[in-house]
Design a protein around this motif. Sequence first.
Motif, PDB file in Angstrom:
ATOM      1  N   TYR A  99       0.815  -1.221   0.000  1.00  0.00           N
ATOM      2  CA  TYR A  99       0.000   0.000   0.000  1.00  0.00           C
ATOM      3  C   TYR A  99       0.846   1.268   0.000  1.00  0.00           C
ATOM      4  O   TYR A  99       0.322   2.352  -0.272  1.00  0.00           O
ATOM      5  N   SER A 103      -1.729   3.841  -3.155  1.00  0.00           N
ATOM      6  CA  SER A 103      -2.929   4.446  -2.568  1.00  0.00           C
ATOM      7  C   SER A 103      -3.970   4.819  -3.626  1.00  0.00           C
ATOM      8  O   SER A 103      -5.172   4.632  -3.404  1.00  0.00           O
ATOM      9  N   HIS A 106      -5.560   1.628  -4.847  1.00  0.00           N
ATOM     10  CA  HIS A 106      -6.402   1.091  -3.784  1.00  0.00           C
ATOM     11  C   HIS A 106      -7.705   1.881  -3.693  1.00  0.00           C
ATOM     12  O   HIS A 106      -8.789   1.301  -3.550  1.00  0.00           O
ATOM     13  N   LEU A 110     -11.497   0.303  -4.244  1.00  0.00           N
ATOM     14  CA  LEU A 110     -12.523   0.376  -3.205  1.00  0.00           C
ATOM     15  C   LEU A 110     -13.749   1.162  -3.642  1.00  0.00           C
ATOM     16  O   LEU A 110     -14.861   0.865  -3.227  1.00  0.00           O
ATOM     17  N   GLU A 128      -9.784 -11.235  -4.889  1.00  0.00           N
ATOM     18  CA  GLU A 128      -9.894 -10.795  -3.495  1.00  0.00           C
ATOM     19  C   GLU A 128     -10.066 -11.981  -2.554  1.00  0.00           C
ATOM     20  O   GLU A 128      -9.499 -12.002  -1.456  1.00  0.00           O
ATOM     21  N   PHE A 161      -8.735  -6.741   7.470  1.00  0.00           N
ATOM     22  CA  PHE A 161      -8.558  -5.941   6.252  1.00  0.00           C
ATOM     23  C   PHE A 161      -9.210  -4.568   6.403  1.00  0.00           C
ATOM     24  O   PHE A 161      -8.748  -3.590   5.804  1.00  0.00           O
ATOM     25  N   ASN A 165      -7.065  -1.664   5.144  1.00  0.00           N
ATOM     26  CA  ASN A 165      -7.480  -1.044   3.885  1.00  0.00           C
ATOM     27  C   ASN A 165      -7.659   0.462   3.961  1.00  0.00           C
ATOM     28  O   ASN A 165      -7.603   1.142   2.937  1.00  0.00           O
ATOM     29  N   TRP A 166      -7.890   0.980   5.154  1.00  0.00           N
ATOM     30  CA  TRP A 166      -8.136   2.419   5.263  1.00  0.00           C
ATOM     31  C   TRP A 166      -6.949   3.187   5.813  1.00  0.00           C
ATOM     32  O   TRP A 166      -7.022   4.410   5.983  1.00  0.00           O
TER      33      TRP A 166
END
Length: 199
Positions: A99, A103, A106, A110, A128, A161, A165-166
């Motif tokens: 990551y 970014s 990603h 999302l 995934e 995740f 993920n954030w």
Amino acid sequence: MARTRAADFNEKRRSILDSAAAVFAKLGMEHASMAQIARENNVSKASLYHYYPSKEVLLFDIGRTHLVELEAAIRKADRPDLDPRERLRHLIGGVLENYRSASNFHHVLLNGTGSLPEAQRAELREMERRIVKALSDVLTEINPELGEGRAGVTPVTMSLFGILNWAYTWFKPSGALSRDGYADMVTALFLDGVTSLNR
């Protein structure tokens, strides 16, 4: 006669993907245009369309490329020879390291791939699933009862995740916490809870 590919075709395509991901992340998928992407990449629209005939094809390739690279990073980071807790720490570190420079990709995955055709969304979902399974297998090693409980291991893995993920929205490389330090923190924080989930 078919058009011959340029020797630097893959490099140019990747450059376009990087530019498109930046434009999509900044402007949103609906507001970004092929003309803006071409300008960002300093190519003509005709050249852009040679590589990518539509925004939808670009969106899918951004999502697919991100997942291919994330899966490769997880495979590289995996250490099956280690204690499961340490193995999970390596996998978390691999995700966070991927990551570091992804970014925009990603963000697009999302937020921007929901409008793709079902066949493309299904392909991304399958990728995934493999990524999620890589971590859920290790979580089950840490706590075998996760595979037998009411909720199962999938919600637990997706919660992990959810933490990872954030991070791109707030994590600052220049801050007091290093990426490795954050991987340590996430592992300790998450496993302290996971090991208490006995049903």
